[in-house]
Design a protein around this motif. Sequence first.
Motif, PDB file in Angstrom:
ATOM      1  N   ALA A 107      29.719  44.264  37.979  1.00 10.82           N
ATOM      2  CA  ALA A 107      30.293  42.918  37.906  1.00 10.82           C
ATOM      3  C   ALA A 107      31.139  42.765  36.653  1.00 10.82           C
ATOM      4  O   ALA A 107      30.910  43.410  35.633  1.00 10.82           O
ATOM      5  N   THR A 108      32.130  41.905  36.767  1.00 10.21           N
ATOM      6  CA  THR A 108      32.924  41.515  35.613  1.00 10.21           C
ATOM      7  C   THR A 108      33.224  40.030  35.738  1.00 10.21           C
ATOM      8  O   THR A 108      32.925  39.414  36.778  1.00 10.21           O
ATOM      9  N   LYS A 109      33.779  39.464  34.714  1.00  8.80           N
ATOM     10  CA  LYS A 109      34.125  38.045  34.726  1.00  8.80           C
ATOM     11  C   LYS A 109      35.619  37.900  34.568  1.00  8.80           C
ATOM     12  O   LYS A 109      36.200  38.344  33.574  1.00  8.80           O
ATOM     13  N   ALA A 110      36.258  37.288  35.541  1.00 13.71           N
ATOM     14  CA  ALA A 110      37.695  37.072  35.468  1.00 13.71           C
ATOM     15  C   ALA A 110      38.031  36.192  34.273  1.00 13.71           C
ATOM     16  O   ALA A 110      37.309  35.230  33.987  1.00 13.71           O
ATOM     17  N   PRO A 111      39.116  36.499  33.577  1.00  8.15           N
ATOM     18  CA  PRO A 111      39.471  35.680  32.410  1.00  8.15           C
ATOM     19  C   PRO A 111      39.887  34.271  32.777  1.00  8.15           C
ATOM     20  O   PRO A 111      39.790  33.363  31.954  1.00  8.15           O
ATOM     21  N   LYS A 112      40.374  34.090  34.008  1.00  7.19           N
ATOM     22  CA  LYS A 112      40.786  32.777  34.485  1.00  7.19           C
ATOM     23  C   LYS A 112      40.314  32.596  35.915  1.00  7.19           C
ATOM     24  O   LYS A 112      40.007  33.561  36.611  1.00  7.19           O
ATOM     25  N   ALA A 113      40.281  31.358  36.381  1.00  7.84           N
ATOM     26  CA  ALA A 113      39.976  31.091  37.779  1.00  7.84           C
ATOM     27  C   ALA A 113      41.120  31.598  38.649  1.00  7.84           C
ATOM     28  O   ALA A 113      42.281  31.637  38.218  1.00  7.84           O
ATOM     29  N   ASN A 114      40.782  31.994  39.851  1.00  2.00           N
ATOM     30  CA  ASN A 114      41.797  32.484  40.786  1.00  2.00           C
ATOM     31  C   ASN A 114      42.526  31.290  41.399  1.00  2.00           C
ATOM     32  O   ASN A 114      42.136  30.750  42.432  1.00  2.00           O
ATOM     33  N   VAL A 115      43.630  30.901  40.773  1.00  4.65           N
ATOM     34  CA  VAL A 115      44.375  29.714  41.213  1.00  4.65           C
ATOM     35  C   VAL A 115      45.231  29.998  42.446  1.00  4.65           C
ATOM     36  O   VAL A 115      45.847  29.088  42.996  1.00  4.65           O
ATOM     37  N   TRP A 116      45.284  31.271  42.873  1.00  2.23           N
ATOM     38  CA  TRP A 116      46.066  31.637  44.053  1.00  2.23           C
ATOM     39  C   TRP A 116      45.203  31.757  45.301  1.00  2.23           C
ATOM     40  O   TRP A 116      45.706  32.029  46.382  1.00  2.23           O
ATOM     41  N   GLY A 117      43.891  31.611  45.143  1.00  2.47           N
ATOM     42  CA  GLY A 117      42.976  31.835  46.250  1.00  2.47           C
ATOM     43  C   GLY A 117      43.150  30.841  47.381  1.00  2.47           C
ATOM     44  O   GLY A 117      43.760  29.775  47.217  1.00  2.47           O
ATOM     45  N   ARG A 124      33.745  53.143  39.654  1.00  2.00           N
ATOM     46  CA  ARG A 124      34.422  53.101  38.356  1.00  2.00           C
ATOM     47  C   ARG A 124      35.351  51.896  38.253  1.00  2.00           C
ATOM     48  O   ARG A 124      36.217  51.861  37.381  1.00  2.00           O
ATOM     49  N   TYR A 125      35.206  50.953  39.138  1.00  2.87           N
ATOM     50  CA  TYR A 125      35.961  49.708  39.032  1.00  2.87           C
ATOM     51  C   TYR A 125      34.973  48.547  39.021  1.00  2.87           C
ATOM     52  O   TYR A 125      33.846  48.655  39.513  1.00  2.87           O
ATOM     53  N   LYS A 126      35.410  47.446  38.446  1.00  2.00           N
ATOM     54  CA  LYS A 126      34.576  46.256  38.344  1.00  2.00           C
ATOM     55  C   LYS A 126      35.147  45.156  39.220  1.00  2.00           C
ATOM     56  O   LYS A 126      36.356  45.113  39.471  1.00  2.00           O
ATOM     57  N   PHE A 127      34.268  44.254  39.648  1.00  2.00           N
ATOM     58  CA  PHE A 127      34.702  43.247  40.609  1.00  2.00           C
ATOM     59  C   PHE A 127      34.000  41.928  40.337  1.00  2.00           C
ATOM     60  O   PHE A 127      32.779  41.882  40.166  1.00  2.00           O
ATOM     61  N   ASP A 128      34.801  40.873  40.267  1.00  2.00           N
ATOM     62  CA  ASP A 128      34.280  39.506  40.202  1.00  2.00           C
ATOM     63  C   ASP A 128      34.403  38.935  41.609  1.00  2.00           C
ATOM     64  O   ASP A 128      35.488  38.564  42.056  1.00  2.00           O
ATOM     65  N   GLU A 129      33.286  38.901  42.316  1.00  2.00           N
ATOM     66  CA  GLU A 129      33.324  38.501  43.728  1.00  2.00           C
ATOM     67  C   GLU A 129      33.769  37.053  43.893  1.00  2.00           C
ATOM     68  O   GLU A 129      34.511  36.722  44.830  1.00  2.00           O
ATOM     69  N   ALA A 130      33.342  36.177  43.007  1.00  2.76           N
ATOM     70  CA  ALA A 130      33.681  34.762  43.136  1.00  2.76           C
ATOM     71  C   ALA A 130      35.176  34.532  42.996  1.00  2.76           C
ATOM     72  O   ALA A 130      35.773  33.750  43.753  1.00  2.76           O
ATOM     73  N   GLU A 131      35.806  35.211  42.040  1.00  4.39           N
ATOM     74  CA  GLU A 131      37.230  34.996  41.778  1.00  4.39           C
ATOM     75  C   GLU A 131      38.120  36.051  42.437  1.00  4.39           C
ATOM     76  O   GLU A 131      39.342  36.000  42.295  1.00  4.39           O
ATOM     77  N   LYS A 132      37.516  37.018  43.115  1.00  2.00           N
ATOM     78  CA  LYS A 132      38.271  38.116  43.759  1.00  2.00           C
ATOM     79  C   LYS A 132      39.192  38.792  42.726  1.00  2.00           C
ATOM     80  O   LYS A 132      40.388  38.940  42.912  1.00  2.00           O
ATOM     81  N   TYR A 133      38.557  39.206  41.653  1.00  2.00           N
ATOM     82  CA  TYR A 133      39.258  39.788  40.503  1.00  2.00           C
ATOM     83  C   TYR A 133      38.764  41.213  40.315  1.00  2.00           C
ATOM     84  O   TYR A 133      37.551  41.481  40.357  1.00  2.00           O
ATOM     85  N   VAL A 134      39.689  42.159  40.090  1.00  2.00           N
ATOM     86  CA  VAL A 134      39.365  43.584  40.011  1.00  2.00           C
ATOM     87  C   VAL A 134      39.839  44.144  38.679  1.00  2.00           C
ATOM     88  O   VAL A 134      40.938  43.820  38.202  1.00  2.00           O
ATOM     89  N   GLU A 135      39.025  44.999  38.077  1.00  2.00           N
ATOM     90  CA  GLU A 135      39.406  45.782  36.905  1.00  2.00           C
ATOM     91  C   GLU A 135      39.183  47.247  37.206  1.00  2.00           C
ATOM     92  O   GLU A 135      38.123  47.627  37.724  1.00  2.00           O
ATOM     93  N   TYR A 136      40.173  48.091  36.881  1.00  2.00           N
ATOM     94  CA  TYR A 136      40.061  49.519  37.163  1.00  2.00           C
ATOM     95  C   TYR A 136      40.888  50.325  36.181  1.00  2.00           C
ATOM     96  O   TYR A 136      42.114  50.251  36.179  1.00  2.00           O
ATOM     97  N   MET A 137      40.249  51.068  35.329  1.00  2.00           N
ATOM     98  CA  MET A 137      40.912  52.043  34.469  1.00  2.00           C
ATOM     99  C   MET A 137      42.156  51.482  33.778  1.00  2.00           C
ATOM    100  O   MET A 137      43.207  52.107  33.747  1.00  2.00           O
ATOM    101  N   GLY A 138      42.045  50.298  33.243  1.00  2.00           N
ATOM    102  CA  GLY A 138      43.159  49.660  32.552  1.00  2.00           C
ATOM    103  C   GLY A 138      43.907  48.650  33.405  1.00  2.00           C
ATOM    104  O   GLY A 138      44.607  47.790  32.875  1.00  2.00           O
ATOM    105  N   TRP A 139      43.774  48.751  34.735  1.00  2.00           N
ATOM    106  CA  TRP A 139      44.418  47.782  35.624  1.00  2.00           C
ATOM    107  C   TRP A 139      43.549  46.540  35.775  1.00  2.00           C
ATOM    108  O   TRP A 139      42.322  46.605  35.730  1.00  2.00           O
ATOM    109  N   SER A 140      44.189  45.412  36.031  1.00  2.00           N
ATOM    110  CA  SER A 140      43.468  44.199  36.430  1.00  2.00           C
ATOM    111  C   SER A 140      44.386  43.391  37.343  1.00  2.00           C
ATOM    112  O   SER A 140      45.611  43.403  37.185  1.00  2.00           O
TER     113      SER A 140
END
Length: 809
Positions: free
Chosen positions: A78-88, A361-377
């Motif tokens: 799990a990870t925490k998105a820095p902002k809410a997903n305003v595009w959802g 090896r990637y992280k996911f914030d399910e609530a905000e549909k936010y992904v982090e992977y090897m430097g990508w977000s």
Amino acid sequence: MSLKRILVALAAMAATQVVAAPANGFDPLEDFTTIHKRGPPGKSNPSKGNPGKGHGKGHGHGHDGDYETCDTYGAAPATKAPKANVWGPITPADNAAVWDLLHADASLNLTDPSKAVLTDNYVFWIDTLHTNKTDVLPYLEGTGEAPPKYARAIIFRGGIAEPDSMEFMVGPLPVGPETKISPLDYIYNGGRGGSVPFNGRYFDSVRSAATEPLLVSVMSDVADITEQLIGGVFYGGSDKRTTLTSTTGTPMSYNGTTTYRTVMFRNPGPATYLTPLDLFVLLDCPGTDPSHFKLKGLVTNQRFFPTVAEFRAAYEKGELKREFVQEREPEWALVKNTPEMGTRALEERFAPQTLEIGGKRYKFDEAEKYVEYMGWSFYLSFTRTLGVMLYDIKFKGESVIYELSLQEAAAQYAGHSPKSAATVYHDTYYSLGTDVATLVEGFDCPYGSTFLPITYYSGNKQVTHPNAICIFEADIGIPISRHRTGGNNDYGFQNIGTVKGTALTVRSIATIGNYDYMFDYQFHLEGSMEVHVRASGYLQSSYYYPAEGGKFGPRVQVATEGSLHDHILTYKADFDVVGTKNSLEVSEIVLVNQTQEWYPELGSFEQMQLNISTMQTEQQFNWAPNGGKMFCVVNENEKNRWGEKRGYRIVPGKSNIHLSPMNSPFSKHQSPFAKSHLAVTVQHDNEPYANSVQNVNLPSAPQQDFLKFFDDESIVNEDIVMWFNLGMHHFTRAEDIPVTLYTDAHSSIMFAPQNFFDRAQDGDLQNRRWVVPDAETGELEYETHGIEMPTCAVELTEPVLSIEKFTSV
């Protein structure tokens, strides 16, 4: 009961690994330490093995219990998105509230869609409205509040003085005292705002039902002929005597002043797209009064008959022939095992699989549909019209792309028949996103992928497709960098450096009628990303006419011709390379004749050089012949260590094409986005989409005219948007039966760092090997950087698939 297979896995240096059962006599397990030694090339030095850990019995169908089970199905950390997903997308509760608000508005005078007729007003669909970028940026930068959400709703208005289809925006959400229902005009430039003429609107079940009596009347009058001529009869879709199925393509109008319907007949069944018949009924069906609907004519044997009487007369004179009998049994066209084709050696073995061994090896914030992977977000979003969309794509914390989204999936056909010659599809017209559906684990996506559902709304009901999006990291089959340096020793080299190549993929598959489009967004370790689209599924085929001599495609079955057509997939890439002030730089390879004083014997000689320029204004343009131009989105105000402008280049991949017809009456003005490889515009909130979802029926008077985006605005140091096309000229073939193959029908593009950094972004990756021969013994020393090969048992479970779910809200 689920079927389980146990494989003994030797995981490679990265967490992602292709695993296959080991061959007889080979134990893949080794004691791999930080410095691991093998003999030099050409010398015998068997590996040390690990006799205490034998491989599983049966070569992968069991294990002896000595190994722990690999973590291949574990959830992404799990990870925490820095902002809410305003595009959802809007929530189910918001959809229900919007539905209720619309029906409570007496001025709209809405009828329940299930009970509606042509002269009623009713809601066609509700979706999420694009959030304006100028409202989002202050929020992302920390200087503003999160922008409010809005819904969009299409209402068919057959009950007003001048019937039309009208699109509204509803918000802000959630519904409250400040929520308003307003015409959605600002995103359309065709002159009518959100309004589409009634005759140009979507041809839904209500309109089909209104034209059905005329169609049934015509076909009933000629039932004796159709039985003999095409092997079936049509008395209506619900009549048990009917042995044919009917279909209609688009467009159904030119400018919205009238409506025509070209009806094609096929044999029913799961392979109906591959069983076209030689009969077409052309109807004129404008307006809301069915008494004005009339027959335009019938076509068979490539002859046109304006009336039933003329059609019958030709038949009775023996002028109409049934040259080929179309197949009715579908078995030959199903994607099933075909035993009569024989077998292949070793095909009984379970195929190699890509597995995320050792944990994701990637992280996911399910609530905000936010992904982090090897430097990508990045953030994920979804709409019923466009499907999966990506926002706020960053690499190592720096902005690269604000929005990356599919805009349209268009197709145009060719042929000498009323259906094939006149067919242009815009798949957003059919709500492309609603056709994104269940993926088969282990085949559509690797075992252990992260699967996400998609949700949209049908009326006031929530529809959920489980496992409709998958996210996975996979071995790309090559190292991302590798070099063997020359040696000054007896062993031929000094060292080998090789870096493991993997990538993260976000995948969905939309089955839109006959085609299964696979959409991939792929993120590579070194900072590049790729967009892929593949097409499988049934051909929309035509009846085979030998006299055409293959001009519109080859014969692929007894009475079936594979229809020549183009697939054009239009995408939007709103680049924000280290900020919103970007330019489009063009580096062109040119040939020059030069003299150089240190080559006096050559005189003037030819060589390449770069002419570097900056594109000045908005325009559509194409790839240069022989790949002679590089297009790069740069930030002129940001330089790397070497003083070069930081940027991302746009690299053509496989099959980057544009639409072939430039002046067809069926795609003349409503498909200009498909008619160039690339385009660049300035970002405007009122230009969020390349197309309108109802544009396909308006080729002469579009609701959204993409050409109006180009009004000579400067694109130097501006917030620019790139539009690009992927696709295929579908040169149909016998191997399209039963379905087109993903391996061949594939198109792609890459965005890669161009001086964005000071050096390649692979030096910080630990999944690598540094191999050096010992100066005295020649033994190879392997530096593993602490990344060891795990040895463990892998348990694969056949998934239990779920079907779409309808939920009242």
